[in-house]
Design an enzyme around this catalytic site. Structure first.
Site, PDB file in Angstrom:
ATOM      1  CB  SER A 256      -0.944  -0.155   1.281  1.00  0.00           C
ATOM      2  OG  SER A 256      -0.142   0.232   2.190  1.00  0.00           O
TER       3      SER A 256
ATOM      4  CB  VAL B 249       6.422  -1.529   9.428  1.00  0.00           C
ATOM      5  CG1 VAL B 249       6.369   0.054   9.597  1.00  0.00           C
ATOM      6  CG2 VAL B 249       5.680  -2.306  10.523  1.00  0.00           C
ATOM      7  CE  LYS B 250       5.858   0.677   1.005  1.00  0.00           C
ATOM      8  NZ  LYS B 250       4.875   1.181   0.050  1.00  0.00           N
ATOM      9  CB  ILE B 251      11.274   1.932   7.276  1.00  0.00           C
ATOM     10  CG1 ILE B 251      10.429   1.534   8.496  1.00  0.00           C
ATOM     11  CG2 ILE B 251      12.452   3.074   7.525  1.00  0.00           C
ATOM     12  CD1 ILE B 251      11.063   0.854   9.699  1.00  0.00           C
TER      13      ILE B 251
END
EC number: 2.2.1.2
Length: 951
Positions: free
Chosen positions: A51, A147-149
């Site tokens: 997303s 989790v996108k970082i």
């Protein structure tokens, strides 16, 4: 998105043979709920979902599919648009995670993931990114979440910390090999940290999202530019078109293969660690000259992921070719990279630019997303929110839009909420910003306030007398005037004057046996509340003897002299102020809520209304959608770019007292260093011809009142091209929302003016001059002598030497004419009356101000002293030198001693008036003082007559 191919003929399913996982770069609630995602998983072997803000923006900003959950949340909670978005997103992510759980389980935790991004606003914030990654991981609470970082230099340590905490991480925005190497090191280090503390490495998954097509977009554009310019290497350059991004990706894969052979990785692998797979992102083809599946066909290889936007996924299903292409033709890829460097295409610079652009584009998309959520939230809340409508000339609106966009690009509202002083002057502003959190704080401690309210009611007080000045009195006065008396509670009176007639008038209104006395003073050393306390405590002690203390409540900052005194005198209650909230920003703190409690205001309902205003002005709400930032930007742009620095406040009858509170907030906050916004309150509306080009009108309108006579006049002003802001209240209690909106707006306007909106240097100047005069009185028993420069009947005129030299005349009319002849276009006139404030004097000053306005076509302020000294007095002395002032003093018909001192209220008031005038003169303001001898009513009539003739 279709799924029509049979499994045997489906290239998407065939990717499994090459050990590459196709992920879908798309999510939408209806897409999950109607089974579409499940069908893609079943039919196409889609093994993950990513997303992004842009994807969620399209989903949440369109249609009604999120409305039901929004309504449910907003029915039970008061949340910001940022929190509302996150609740919606988490619901979607959890639902998608459940659809992919069978994949996750079948792959033994090595596939079947759904990615959710930390706020793009935190891309350069290590601490914020680390904290948010942990929070999202806990909120979603699904083992197949990633989790996108982002791979910004600032966030690399957050990647390590998150991996070490056992969080699955999708590292995004990787464009260069060097950046990828840093990501790999952070991943390995995180696993080593987890191993060192005995953690289970086998459940920690990670992908490194390497962006592809954007590189070719940049490189190809530079190649085309150079070819068009006749570059001598045109042929070689043209041969590189569409090849650099793939070559760059292949070099990353080569590096991954090398890492997989290192002892460092082998040790982690032996401990059960999963490899960090490369994920090819940005794989949609932008250039129509290339195959629409170029960045899928060319990057197929083991232990990798390709995340596909819907159109690319459909195209690959239709005509993609599955073959292991990633590890082939490496020599040619190296040559492409060498040629790129040799020809000076500056891949390093381009990838750095792409990171910056990626961060900005994600933030822009997040702004759009949160703006859409805020708009939908406002629509769903409907009449639970006040509404703002602007009617601005086209050039004004354009300037406001530019100002809002500048605030958006700079992230200024988020920095304001982070208490970052660089929003203003980088001075001491940060220590004055606890008003941002005070509504939450008061709701968290509402039990204490409600218990106090219940005790007040049980004791049956008939009156409540609040003694304070400025921020300690004006907010409570709004509550008293707006809500009136509540059943079972005493009438709230607010005394903020040292005029002895005013003090005596309040004495007549109360019975000490049935009065609750509240003294409010932040510092506890302010002159006016201290002498009011001395007077009414003496009165109470004479009536109540030793029980007097039980009728007194103090509101003051911890450790103040008033706190010490209240304890010693046995006051019933002492409520603490917050030393990091200035007086004029304190209405929603104990300085407003304790008097509200004593008067019977429904506290929880009031504070919840205020909280709705707080949440809609939250740092998560982009400026154009943020009610406080929008209002503050209009104010700031009006004053700095259009000379419209006279904020004219129009209000319908039931909420009209709000303007007095606004006056202090705006004038004391913005009027300094020769800059400022001058609030003009309670100046009865006239026709368009009565106004110049220096006005910005604010119309506060209670919609539940009958048709307002102001409506037509406001429409006429709009038609005449005057800028007007209309704020509609749907009930009186929504004044709570407006308290906070105007606090935010004033802080924002202060940033446009480039001043500190939380200090008040010129208020302190007047206090110093008053103190000097009082010290002289205490030594000699009288104030220093002063000589008038003229005297005509009951009117005695005073001015400093510079002003007096310009005010020649043989009559009162001539002197006043000379004074008002100094008024120029864009000026304003301030009538500063140190007399009792009652119905008669209010009518007198209104009549005079309107006569001045209509004669001179300028703004007028009608103020009573010493009350205004803690309000607009700051702007009159420190703001722009556009004020022409007439100070009015008078003999006191009676005086009152201040118990325990050698002076009286009349002496204090006279010292304050003279101190005020001395500072006006010192600041080279155009100022004239007229003193009325004898009977006040007759003197005011004489002054009005002389003014009429002069004008």
């Amino acid at each position: 998105m279709t799924s029509s191919a049979t499994p045997s003929a489906n290239p998407l399913r065939a990717l499994a043979k090459a050990h590459q996982s196709p992920w879908l770069d798309f999510i939408r609630r209806s897409f999950v709920e109607d089974g579409s995602l499940a069908r893609l998983v079943q039919d196409d072997d889609i093994r993950g979902v990513t997303s992004s803000p842009a994807i969620f923006q399209k989903a949440m900003g369109e249609g009604t599919e999120y409305d039901a959950q929004m309504r449910d949340i907003l029915t039970h909670e008061i949340v910001s648009p940022g929190v509302l978005y996150e609740k919606l997103a988490v619901t979607d992510i959890k639902a998608a995670a459940h659809v992919l759980t069978p994949v996750y389980e079948q792959a033994h935790g090595k596939d079947g993931f759904v990615s959710l991004e930390v706020s793009p606003y935190l891309a350069r914030d290590l601490e914020g990114t680390t904290h948010e990654a942990a929070r999202l991981w806990a909120d979603v609470a699904e083992p197949n979440l990633m989790v996108k970082i982002p791979a910004t230099p600032e966030s690399i340590p957050a990647i390590r910390a998150s991996i070490a905490a056992g969080i699955n991480v999708n590292v995004t925005l990787i464009f260069s090999l060097n950046a990828y190497k840093n990501v790999v090191d952070a991943w390995l280090s995180g696993l080593e940290d987890l191993k060192a503390k005995g953690g289970d490495l086998s459940h920690v998954a990670s992908v490194a999202s390497f962006f592809v097509s954007r590189i070719d977009n940049k490189i190809d554009a530079e190649i085309d530019r150079r070819v068009a310019a006749g570059d001598e290497n045109a042929a070689t350059l043209k041969a590189l078109r569409g090849k650099v991004a793939i070559a760059n990706a292949k070099m990353a894969y080569v590096y991954w293969q090398e890492i997989m052979q290192t002892p460092r990785w082998k040790a982690l692998e032996d401990a059960g660690a999963q490899t960090q797979r490369l994920l090819w992102a940005s794989t949609g083809t932008k250039d129509k000259a290339y195959s629409d599946v170029l960045y899928v066909d060319s990057l197929i290889g083991p232990q990798t992921v390709n995340t596909l936007p819907p159109a690319t996924m459909d195209a690959f299903r239709d005509h993609g070719i599955v073959a292991e292409t990633l590890g082939t033709d490496i020599a040619n890829a190296r040559q492409v990279m060498e040629d790129t460097q040799r020809l000076g295409l500056d891949l390093q610079g381009i990838t750095k630019t792409l990171v910056d652009e990626g961060v900005q584009s994600f933030a822009d998309a997040f702004d759009g997303l949160l703006g859409s959520v805020a708009a939908k939230q406002a629509t769903l809340l409907g009449d639970k929110l006040t509404t703002l409508k602007t009617s601005l000339p086209a050039d004004f609106q354009e300037a406001v839009n530019k100002g809002l966009n500048a605030w958006r690009k700079d992230g200024s509202i988020r920095r304001l909420w982070a208490k970052d002083a660089s929003v203003w002057t980088n001075g001491p502003e940060a220590k004055w910003l606890n008003w941002l959190n005070t509504v939450d704080d008061r709701l968290n401690h509402i039990g204490d306030l409600e218990a106090f309210q219940a005790e007040v009611k049980a004791r049956g007080f008939h009156q409540v007398l609040l003694m304070g000045m400025g921020g300690s009195s004006l907010g409570p006065e709004v509550l008293a005037m707006t809500f009136g008396k509540h059943e079972g509670f005493g009438h709230l009176y607010v005394l903020d004057s040292t005029d002895p007639q005013q003090v005596a008038a309040f004495e007549k209104k109360i019975d000490p046996h049935h009065t609750l006395f509240i003294v409010a003073s932040k510092s506890g050393s302010t002159l006016e509340p201290n002498i009011m306390l001395a007077y009414f405590q003496d009165l109470a002690k004479r009536a109540l003897k030793e029980k007097a203390g039980s009728h007194f409540v103090a509101i003051t900052d911890p450790g103040s002299k008033l706190e010490t005194y209240a304890k010693a005198e046995g006051f019933w209650k002492i409520f603490a102020g917050d030393p990091q909230i200035g007086g004029r920003y304190s209405v929603l703190s104990n300085f407003g809520m304790v008097p509200a409690a004593a008067a019977g205001v429904p506290l929880r309902l009031f504070l919840e209304d205020a909280l709705r205003g707080v949440r809609m002005c939250d740092g998560s709400v982009p400026p154009a959608s943020n009610p406080g930032v929008l209002l503050g930007t209009i104010m700031g742009v009006a004053a700095t770019q259009f000379g419209r620095d006279k904020l004219t406040i129009i209000a319908t009858p039931q909420i009209m007292d709000f303007g007095a509170w606004m006056e202090q907030l705006i004038a004391e906050s913005t009027g300094k260093h020769g800059k400022g916004i001058i609030p003009i309150d309670d100046e009865t509306l006239g026709g368009p011809k009565r106004y110049g080009k220096d006005r910005l009108f604010v119309y506060l309108r209670l919609a539940t009142e009958h048709r307002h006579e102001q409506d037509e006049a406001i429409s006429t002003l709009i038609d005449a091209g005057q800028p007007v802001i209309t704020i509609n209240f749907h009930n009186k209690r929504q004044i709570a929302q407006e308290f906070f909106r105007w606090e935010i707006a004033t802080a924002v306007a202060g940033a446009f003016l480039n001043i500190d909106p939380f200090d008040q240097p010129d208020v302190e100047s007047t206090k110093i001059e008053t103190r000097k005069l009082m010290e002289a009185y205490e030594k000699t028993g009288k104030l220093p002598a002063e000589e008038p420069f003229a005297e005509h009947g009951p009117l005695v005129f005073f001015a400093d030497q510079a002003n007096a030299a310009t005010l020649k005349g043989n009559t009162a009319t001539a002197i006043l004419k000379a004074h008002f002849d100094r008024v120029k276009a864009g000026d304003y006139v301030g009538l500063l009356a140190y007399i009792e404030r009652n119905r008669e004097t209010l009518e007198w000053i209104q009549h005079v101000r309107l006569h001045v306005r209509d004669a001179k076509t300028i703004a007028t302020a009608a103020e009573f002293g010493p009350r205004f000294l803690h309000s607009t007095g700051q702007a009159y002395k420190g703001g722009p030198n556009t004020g022409v002032f007439l100070q009015i003093t008078a003999d006191d018909a009676r005086d009152l001693p201040v118990p325990g001192t050698g002076y009286s209220f009349g002496v204090v008031k006279a010292a304050q008036a003279r101190g005020d005038f001395d500072v006006l003169a010192e600041r080279k303001r155009r100022a004239l003082r007229v003193h009325i001898k004898g009977n006040l009513k007759e003197g005011l009539a004489a002054l009005a007559s002389a003014l009429h003739d002069a004008l």
